[in-house]
Motif scaffolding. Structure first.
Motif: not given
Length: 358
Positions: A267-289
């Motif tokens: 994961y990239a701690p400073k990345r807040k939006q998905r690459v090429d999909f800036e309208f979608i937030d990156v989820p939390t590490t906890k939820s992905e795990i």
């Protein structure tokens, strides 16, 4: 003959969409990279720009600049970008034609196939060069369905998944493979994208262009081939996208076809939006795990960090915070040694017995 190559990555080197060029600069068994073409970074050293350490691969302004300054004639012209567009931009097309006229064969990792273009095919014939569309899938008659053969794989299988696209999964996976080998283990690498194939991976397929009915079977076949050919102590699979990604299904195929026994999450701690999909937030590490473990019924055993936009002090702080939060080992394997993570793999699967037998 040495596969001398230059890599075209105009305006994108060091960016997420320049990940093919970035990967080839860091590691390449198949091609000898003589230079990168990106006029926005011309004159810089590619390794120093990317990772802060010189590797003496120059960045050139354009093809002519490269040809004038490179002593060894490049045989291949690699398209080093992962473009979001469903067409070839004009500047890329112009560079491709110029490279063929200069006697270079084209290596194309885009999902847009140059061999479908009659004018490019004619120019290739006239210039006596070839075009290689490495993501052009095999005919359906040659693709494999899931067969259950994965049950024959008796060594541990670990997949390096991620929280997003272009987040460093392949780079981390290869760092871990090389570290495990350096410690005396037989580690096999299965690529699932075009960059890993370009770098010279023996096993794997670019799964994002395969008919969805065959993705699981093709991944299974690649893992089984690596197991039967190498007789490895462990197999690592490169992840694609993320399990939670709204736009892609690749990770499901890896879970189903590769049947990993454990996962590492990048994961990239400073990345807040998905690459090429800036309208979608990156989820939390906890939820992905939680999602990975729910779908696979197997554990996430470590986390790895992509330090984009982070200072080394911030990375150190993030490692401490994430380890406290998740009760798992966390490391940036590019900034620091991969051994914290490889030691976790060794301990998880009791591979110390393999090491002691070396």
């Amino acid at each position: 003959m040495q596969n001398n190559a230059i890599v075209y990555c105009e305006g994108l080197f060091g960016e997420s969409d320049g990940k093919v060029a970035n990967g080839l600069v860091r590691f390449s068994e198949k091609y000898k990279i003589l230079g990168i073409i990106d006029s926005t970074k011309a004159g810089l050293d590619a390794g120093e720009y990317l990772d802060g350490v010189k590797n003496y691969i120059p960045i050139y302004k354009d093809i002519q600049d490269a040809l004038v300054n490179i002593k060894e004639a490049p045989k291949y012209f690699i398209i080093g970008a992962a473009l979001a567009e469903s067409y070839i931009p004009d500047n890329f097309m112009k560079a491709i034609k110029e490279a063929m006229t200069a006697g270079m064969s084209i290596v194309n990792g885009l999902p847009i196939y140059l061999t479908d273009n009659d004018s490019l095919n004619n120019l290739a014939l006239e210039s006596e060069v070839a075009i290689y569309d490495i993501r052009k899938p095999k005919p359906v008659t040659e693709l494999k369905l899931f067969s259950g053969a994965i049950e024959k794989v008796t060594c541990p299988v670990v997949a390096v998944l991620g929280l997003d696209c272009a987040i460093g999964k392949r780079t981390t996976c290869m760092e871990l493979v090389n570290s495990l080998k350096a410690q005396g283990l037989k580690a096999a690498f299965v690529a699932t994208g075009q960059t890993g194939i370009l770098q010279g991976a023996k096993y794997g397929v670019p799964i994002d262009v395969i008919n969805s009915q065959y993705v699981v079977g093709e991944i299974e076949a690649s893992v089984v081939e690596a197991f039967e050919t190498e007789n490895p102590d462990i197999i690592l699979i490169e992840g694609q996208s993320s399990v939670s990604h709204e736009a892609y299904l690749s990770s499901y195929g890896i879970i189903k076809g590769g049947r990993p026994d454990a996962f590492i999450l990048q994961y990239a701690p400073k990345r807040k939006q998905r690459v090429d999909f800036e309208f979608i937030d990156v989820p939390t590490t906890k939820s992905e795990i939680e999602l990975i473990e729910f779908l696979s019924k197997k554990p996430v055993i470590a986390l790895t960090i992509n330090h984009e936009n982070m200072l080394p002090t911030e990375v150190a702080s993030e490692i401490k915070k994430a380890e406290l939060k998740h009760k798992l080992p966390v490391e940036d394997v590019l900034l620091n040694s991969p051994k914290k993570i490889t030691n976790t793999i060794i301990k998880t699967f009791n591979l110390n017995k393999k090491l002691s037998a070396v």
